[in-house]
Design a protein around this motif. Structure first.
Motif, PDB file in Angstrom:
ATOM      1  N   LEU A 252       0.813  -1.212   0.000  1.00  0.00           N
ATOM      2  CA  LEU A 252       0.000   0.000   0.000  1.00  0.00           C
ATOM      3  C   LEU A 252       0.847   1.264   0.000  1.00  0.00           C
ATOM      4  N   ALA A 253       2.094   1.151   0.454  1.00  0.00           N
ATOM      5  CA  ALA A 253       2.964   2.326   0.569  1.00  0.00           C
ATOM      6  C   ALA A 253       3.283   2.941  -0.787  1.00  0.00           C
ATOM      7  N   THR A 254       3.091   2.201  -1.865  1.00  0.00           N
ATOM      8  CA  THR A 254       3.383   2.730  -3.199  1.00  0.00           C
ATOM      9  C   THR A 254       2.194   3.484  -3.789  1.00  0.00           C
ATOM     10  N   ARG A 255       1.054   3.481  -3.114  1.00  0.00           N
ATOM     11  CA  ARG A 255      -0.157   4.088  -3.658  1.00  0.00           C
ATOM     12  C   ARG A 255      -0.327   5.515  -3.157  1.00  0.00           C
ATOM     13  N   ASP A 256      -0.967   6.320  -3.986  1.00  0.00           N
ATOM     14  CA  ASP A 256      -1.208   7.713  -3.606  1.00  0.00           C
ATOM     15  C   ASP A 256      -2.700   8.032  -3.513  1.00  0.00           C
ATOM     16  N   ASP A 257      -3.540   6.989  -3.439  1.00  0.00           N
ATOM     17  CA  ASP A 257      -4.989   7.190  -3.354  1.00  0.00           C
ATOM     18  C   ASP A 257      -5.552   6.745  -2.010  1.00  0.00           C
ATOM     19  N   LEU A 258      -4.717   6.733  -0.988  1.00  0.00           N
ATOM     20  CA  LEU A 258      -5.139   6.221   0.314  1.00  0.00           C
ATOM     21  C   LEU A 258      -5.859   7.306   1.118  1.00  0.00           C
ATOM     22  N   VAL A 259      -7.007   6.941   1.655  1.00  0.00           N
ATOM     23  CA  VAL A 259      -7.763   7.818   2.541  1.00  0.00           C
ATOM     24  C   VAL A 259      -8.054   7.042   3.817  1.00  0.00           C
ATOM     25  N   ALA A 260      -7.695   7.603   4.963  1.00  0.00           N
ATOM     26  CA  ALA A 260      -7.910   6.943   6.248  1.00  0.00           C
ATOM     27  C   ALA A 260      -9.148   7.522   6.925  1.00  0.00           C
ATOM     28  N   VAL A 261      -9.952   6.644   7.503  1.00  0.00           N
ATOM     29  CA  VAL A 261     -11.140   7.069   8.228  1.00  0.00           C
ATOM     30  C   VAL A 261     -11.169   6.336   9.563  1.00  0.00           C
ATOM     31  N   ALA A 262     -11.589   7.030  10.617  1.00  0.00           N
ATOM     32  CA  ALA A 262     -11.621   6.406  11.941  1.00  0.00           C
ATOM     33  C   ALA A 262     -12.727   7.030  12.775  1.00  0.00           C
ATOM     34  N   GLY A 263     -13.578   6.179  13.342  1.00  0.00           N
ATOM     35  CA  GLY A 263     -14.599   6.615  14.279  1.00  0.00           C
ATOM     36  C   GLY A 263     -14.269   6.075  15.652  1.00  0.00           C
ATOM     37  N   ILE A 264     -13.152   6.534  16.204  1.00  0.00           N
ATOM     38  CA  ILE A 264     -12.659   6.072  17.497  1.00  0.00           C
ATOM     39  C   ILE A 264     -12.393   7.278  18.381  1.00  0.00           C
ATOM     40  N   ALA A 265     -12.000   7.027  19.626  1.00  0.00           N
ATOM     41  CA  ALA A 265     -11.833   8.123  20.579  1.00  0.00           C
ATOM     42  C   ALA A 265     -10.699   9.066  20.188  1.00  0.00           C
ATOM     43  N   GLN A 266      -9.611   8.529  19.674  1.00  0.00           N
ATOM     44  CA  GLN A 266      -8.467   9.356  19.304  1.00  0.00           C
ATOM     45  C   GLN A 266      -8.028   9.004  17.879  1.00  0.00           C
ATOM     46  N   PRO A 267      -8.765   9.463  16.892  1.00  0.00           N
ATOM     47  CA  PRO A 267      -8.461   9.081  15.511  1.00  0.00           C
ATOM     48  C   PRO A 267      -7.088   9.537  15.028  1.00  0.00           C
ATOM     49  N   GLN A 268      -6.612  10.666  15.537  1.00  0.00           N
ATOM     50  CA  GLN A 268      -5.318  11.165  15.069  1.00  0.00           C
ATOM     51  C   GLN A 268      -4.198  10.176  15.364  1.00  0.00           C
TER      52      GLN A 268
ATOM     53  N   PHE B 143      -4.387   6.948  15.195  1.00  0.00           N
ATOM     54  CA  PHE B 143      -4.421   5.955  14.125  1.00  0.00           C
ATOM     55  C   PHE B 143      -3.800   6.519  12.850  1.00  0.00           C
ATOM     56  N   PHE B 144      -4.139   7.754  12.524  1.00  0.00           N
ATOM     57  CA  PHE B 144      -3.573   8.373  11.327  1.00  0.00           C
ATOM     58  C   PHE B 144      -2.050   8.491  11.431  1.00  0.00           C
TER      59      PHE B 144
ATOM     60  N   LEU C 285      -9.909   3.150   0.891  1.00  0.00           N
ATOM     61  CA  LEU C 285     -10.154   3.499   2.281  1.00  0.00           C
ATOM     62  C   LEU C 285      -9.399   2.567   3.220  1.00  0.00           C
ATOM     63  N   LEU C 286      -8.829   3.149   4.267  1.00  0.00           N
ATOM     64  CA  LEU C 286      -8.206   2.402   5.355  1.00  0.00           C
ATOM     65  C   LEU C 286      -8.929   2.752   6.640  1.00  0.00           C
ATOM     66  N   CYS C 287      -9.186   1.747   7.488  1.00  0.00           N
ATOM     67  CA  CYS C 287      -9.902   1.992   8.729  1.00  0.00           C
ATOM     68  C   CYS C 287      -9.351   1.100   9.829  1.00  0.00           C
ATOM     69  N   THR C 288      -9.876   1.283  11.034  1.00  0.00           N
ATOM     70  CA  THR C 288      -9.523   0.418  12.152  1.00  0.00           C
ATOM     71  C   THR C 288     -10.395  -0.836  12.126  1.00  0.00           C
ATOM     72  N   GLU C 289      -9.986  -1.865  12.857  1.00  0.00           N
ATOM     73  CA  GLU C 289     -10.826  -3.063  12.968  1.00  0.00           C
ATOM     74  C   GLU C 289     -12.156  -2.738  13.642  1.00  0.00           C
ATOM     75  N   LYS C 290     -12.130  -1.800  14.566  1.00  0.00           N
ATOM     76  CA  LYS C 290     -13.352  -1.406  15.258  1.00  0.00           C
ATOM     77  C   LYS C 290     -14.374  -0.829  14.284  1.00  0.00           C
ATOM     78  N   ASP C 291     -13.912  -0.069  13.296  1.00  0.00           N
ATOM     79  CA  ASP C 291     -14.803   0.531  12.311  1.00  0.00           C
ATOM     80  C   ASP C 291     -15.230  -0.449  11.228  1.00  0.00           C
ATOM     81  N   ALA C 292     -14.422  -1.468  10.974  1.00  0.00           N
ATOM     82  CA  ALA C 292     -14.565  -2.270   9.758  1.00  0.00           C
ATOM     83  C   ALA C 292     -15.940  -2.910   9.597  1.00  0.00           C
ATOM     84  N   ALA C 293     -16.463  -3.527  10.659  1.00  0.00           N
ATOM     85  CA  ALA C 293     -17.727  -4.262  10.529  1.00  0.00           C
ATOM     86  C   ALA C 293     -18.854  -3.355  10.064  1.00  0.00           C
ATOM     87  N   LYS C 294     -18.832  -2.089  10.482  1.00  0.00           N
ATOM     88  CA  LYS C 294     -19.864  -1.143  10.065  1.00  0.00           C
ATOM     89  C   LYS C 294     -19.530  -0.524   8.717  1.00  0.00           C
ATOM     90  N   LEU C 295     -18.264  -0.225   8.503  1.00  0.00           N
ATOM     91  CA  LEU C 295     -17.869   0.453   7.267  1.00  0.00           C
ATOM     92  C   LEU C 295     -17.996  -0.455   6.054  1.00  0.00           C
TER      93      LEU C 295
END
Length: 310
Positions: A211-227, A229-230, A263-273
């Protein structure tokens, strides 16, 4: 200006605690040892990875273990048994993550005593119950209390709403565990790090180096401290086009995912996302705790005798 409200909050909390301590309100003891994992600071401090680690530790020793939780953020009110295919909106994202990560039975209920009794009725061989986020749930008797802190420590030291504390600190507890990198005071240490891979909705791994070679990555997080994760994603060499921080326990029901990106997310977000963005990738969090913590926990549990479970 908020300090008078903090004093009032502290007074009400102290009266409530004394009511249980003096027997004016009933404390219910389950017939097996109960380990409560919680925090005195509002917001997430890393309790879920701690619960997963405790359950795996108990399982490694051959202890049948179950988990009870309130299931914060769920849309249902009644108690629920968590299954691998449960809707996280019904059982809570964290209880579902715990069940999927460990395979342990999990029951959610605002009444943690009722949750424990239901779990034991369904799994009578259970020898240990871990209560997720139950430090202030005083009707439930506990044998071990674990208080979790992140790098915020106790903040400004004030109670809500003038500060972050749910109750005064220091307070008596059995074990203190720091999940951050800069502990504010003495306690055991845990370390959080991202896995070297992400998972798609079919649980197939994708290396972060790919994934490190890609430039289309967008991170999303619905957690207490999303920054946090970013920052961890960037530390792995990923070039994030955009970061989207959403409220903790966000359900993604009305959220429109951006198009043409990965899109990249946390495991906590994944089931809903994944219901909204099936191509999203979840990056697991790997959490390790120093061996001395488990030695202290095992010593505390081994000191319990049958008279405590009645």
């Amino acid at each position: 200006m908020l300090r008078p409200l903090a004093w009032l909050f502290g007074l009400l909390a102290a009266v409530r605690r004394q009511a249980y301590a003096r027997g004016w309100r009933t404390v219910h003891r389950l017939p097996v040892p109960v380990v409560v994992v919680g925090n005195v600071v509002a917001g997430g401090a890393g309790k879920t990875p701690v619960v997963v680690s405790l359950v795996r530790h108990a399982q490694a020793q051959g202890w049948p273990v179950g988990v009870i939780s309130r299931g914060h953020g769920r849309r249902t009110q009644e108690g629920q048994v968590v299954h691998a295919d449960s809707d996280p909106r019904d059982v809570g994202d964290e209880p579902l993550l715990i069940h999927r990560a460990t395979g342990a039975p999990v029951v959610v209920d605002a009444d943690r005593v009722a949750a424990g009794r239901r779990l034991l009725a369904l799994h009578p061989d259970t020898r240990l119950i871990v209560a997720d986020d139950g430090l202030q749930h005083l009707p439930l008797a506990r044998d071990v209390e674990i208080c979790v802190f992140d790098d915020r420590g106790v903040g400004n030291g004030w109670l809500l709403p003038a500060g972050p504390l749910r109750e005064p600190w220091p307070r008596q507890c059995d074990l203190v565990l720091h999940t951050g990198e800069q502990p504010a005071f003495v306690g055991f240490r845990g370390h959080r790090a991202l896995a070297a891979y992400a998972l798609d909705r079919h649980k197939q791994p994708v290396l972060l180096t790919e994934l490190a070679t890609r430039d289309d990555l967008v991170a999303v997080a619905g957690i207490a401290q999303p920054q946090r994760f970013f920052d961890m994603l960037r530390a792995q060499g990923l070039r994030l086009q955009r970061c989207i921080a959403l409220p903790d326990h966000h359900d993604y029901t009305d959220w429109a995912p951006p198009e043409g990106v990965q899109l990249l997310c946390t495991e906590k977000d994944a089931a809903k996302l994944w219901t909204r963005a099936p191509s999203a990738l979840a990056v697991p969090l790997e959490f390790s705790i120093e061996p001395a913590f488990f030695e202290a926990l095992d010593a505390r549990l081994s000191s319990l005798d049958g008279s405590e479970a009645s």
